[in-house]
Write a protein that holds these residues in place. Sequence first.
Motif, PDB file in Angstrom:
ATOM      1  N   ALA A  68       0.825  -1.212   0.000  1.00 39.31           N
ATOM      2  CA  ALA A  68       0.000   0.000   0.000  1.00 39.31           C
ATOM      3  C   ALA A  68       0.857   1.259   0.000  1.00 39.31           C
ATOM      4  CB  ALA A  68      -0.928  -0.016   1.207  1.00 39.31           C
ATOM      5  N   LEU A  69       1.892   1.292   0.858  1.00 36.08           N
ATOM      6  CA  LEU A  69       2.782   2.449   0.873  1.00 36.08           C
ATOM      7  C   LEU A  69       3.608   2.525  -0.403  1.00 36.08           C
ATOM      8  CD1 LEU A  69       4.298   2.597   4.484  1.00 36.08           C
ATOM      9  CD2 LEU A  69       2.672   4.168   3.457  1.00 36.08           C
ATOM     10  N   GLY A  70       4.251   1.423  -0.747  1.00 36.12           N
ATOM     11  CA  GLY A  70       5.189   1.433  -1.863  1.00 36.12           C
ATOM     12  C   GLY A  70       4.566   1.783  -3.195  1.00 36.12           C
ATOM     13  N   THR A  71       3.350   1.298  -3.451  1.00 37.60           N
ATOM     14  CA  THR A  71       2.727   1.610  -4.737  1.00 37.60           C
ATOM     15  C   THR A  71       2.400   3.097  -4.836  1.00 37.60           C
ATOM     16  OG1 THR A  71       0.584   0.899  -3.828  1.00 37.60           O
ATOM     17  CG2 THR A  71       1.778  -0.673  -5.205  1.00 37.60           C
ATOM     18  N   MET A  72       1.958   3.697  -3.730  1.00 43.98           N
ATOM     19  CA  MET A  72       1.686   5.131  -3.754  1.00 43.98           C
ATOM     20  C   MET A  72       2.981   5.929  -3.864  1.00 43.98           C
ATOM     21  SD  MET A  72      -1.428   6.033  -3.893  1.00 43.98           S
ATOM     22  CE  MET A  72      -1.212   7.750  -3.442  1.00 43.98           C
ATOM     23  N   LEU A  73       4.019   5.508  -3.176  1.00 46.94           N
ATOM     24  CA  LEU A  73       5.316   6.176  -3.301  1.00 46.94           C
ATOM     25  C   LEU A  73       5.800   6.159  -4.745  1.00 46.94           C
ATOM     26  CD1 LEU A  73       7.140   4.641  -0.177  1.00 46.94           C
ATOM     27  CD2 LEU A  73       6.334   7.004  -0.405  1.00 46.94           C
ATOM     28  N   ALA A  74       5.759   4.978  -5.356  1.00 47.27           N
ATOM     29  CA  ALA A  74       6.245   4.834  -6.724  1.00 47.27           C
ATOM     30  C   ALA A  74       5.407   5.658  -7.689  1.00 47.27           C
ATOM     31  CB  ALA A  74       6.241   3.365  -7.127  1.00 47.27           C
ATOM     32  N   HIS A  98      -2.112   5.920   2.171  1.00 47.54           N
ATOM     33  CA  HIS A  98      -1.916   6.967   1.169  1.00 47.54           C
ATOM     34  C   HIS A  98      -1.463   8.274   1.812  1.00 47.54           C
ATOM     35  CE1 HIS A  98      -4.776   4.802  -1.881  1.00 47.54           C
ATOM     36  NE2 HIS A  98      -3.780   4.053  -1.460  1.00 47.54           N
ATOM     37  N   THR A  99      -1.964   8.559   3.008  1.00 49.85           N
ATOM     38  CA  THR A  99      -1.540   9.768   3.708  1.00 49.85           C
ATOM     39  C   THR A  99      -0.081   9.674   4.120  1.00 49.85           C
ATOM     40  OG1 THR A  99      -3.790  10.117   4.514  1.00 49.85           O
ATOM     41  CG2 THR A  99      -2.043  11.284   5.667  1.00 49.85           C
ATOM     42  N   VAL A 100       0.325   8.527   4.640  1.00 50.12           N
ATOM     43  CA  VAL A 100       1.731   8.334   4.995  1.00 50.12           C
ATOM     44  C   VAL A 100       2.618   8.521   3.760  1.00 50.12           C
ATOM     45  CG1 VAL A 100       3.460   6.676   5.795  1.00 50.12           C
ATOM     46  CG2 VAL A 100       1.250   6.800   6.932  1.00 50.12           C
ATOM     47  N   ALA A 101       2.241   7.896   2.650  1.00 53.30           N
ATOM     48  CA  ALA A 101       3.040   7.995   1.430  1.00 53.30           C
ATOM     49  C   ALA A 101       3.170   9.442   0.975  1.00 53.30           C
ATOM     50  CB  ALA A 101       2.422   7.136   0.325  1.00 53.30           C
TER      51      ALA A 101
END
Length: 350
Positions: A42-48, A202-205
């Motif tokens: 969840a984090l990584g996909t939004m980061l990318a 998504h907020t963290v990312a």
Amino acid sequence: MSLHKMNFTDPRYERQIRFAGIGEIGQRKLSESRVAIVGLGALGTMLADQLVRAGIGYIRIIDRDYVEISNLQRQTLYNEQDAKEGTPKAIAAAKKLASVNSLVQIDPHVVDLNPFNAEHLLSDVELILDGSDNFAVRYLINDIALKFNIPWIYGAAVASRGVSYTIIPHLTPCLRCLFPEPPAAGIAETCDTAGIIATASHTVASHQVTEAFKLLINKPEVLNRTMVHFDLWHNHTYAVDVANAHQPNCPACGQHQYDYLEANNYADTIITLCGRNSVQILPISPAALSLEEWEAKLSRIGSVTRNTYLLKFSPDPEIVITLFQDGRVIIQGVTDHIAAKSLYAKYIGT
């Protein structure tokens, strides 16, 4: 595409360049930057996704897992076809990201980050972003960051809560200053036990990516020096001042002992995967597997499907054993390490 050919004035960056904090000079710096993302959940996909759209020149994406239908609620780069085919996350993500911005060089790796490969994968970038789901990987990133003087941004999310913290080697407290030891098994909440809503990750990312911009365009004066916490459901947001949390005797940043880079100390060859009802087994001496040969062996005793990157074997309807080319195995249908080892020994070998 090589970085010197990156067109940082591409019209897609118009609105970003108009933002005074970035401008043309900042956009050029972003287009010349090299970033690694560890974990593509969840984090990584939004980061990318956000970094690719922002025009980062080179992005290395690292993930050990494959897409499942339960990922689609929050992992935004995947679709039902990826889940149906069991496509490795790094491969599926790379394809989607390339279709978003062909100017960015995407470098996917379907591997488990561990002491055997961490220096090779992370030592040549300017920034590391944490999209992982376990502390063993984060401590490993922390050691790499300190050893090679690379900033990294910690992120975590569970339920409706999230946390983000920017770590600059030898300037801010490192992860082991704040958390000298990983939490004991069963103490920390996981997606399995507490669930998660997509907006939390998504907020963290978004926090992480904003900090990444500041670092990559060299704007240290606007960096967030606190550890940011929030709970979206209960409307809580607060920042913890950790400036004085630096520990002079910290094994990592104080004594330069990179314990998590020592292969002899690598205890996490068997890991329960968050939210998966699965256990991953990484052999102490990983070796490349011939998926074709294993298909021939295992198809005699159970159901087998295979693609270019992995093989899935079901000895019974309750168990799925996934073999990766790099020697890793994920056993789905168990969370007990002893049961997983027994299945591994029975079907794969000791």
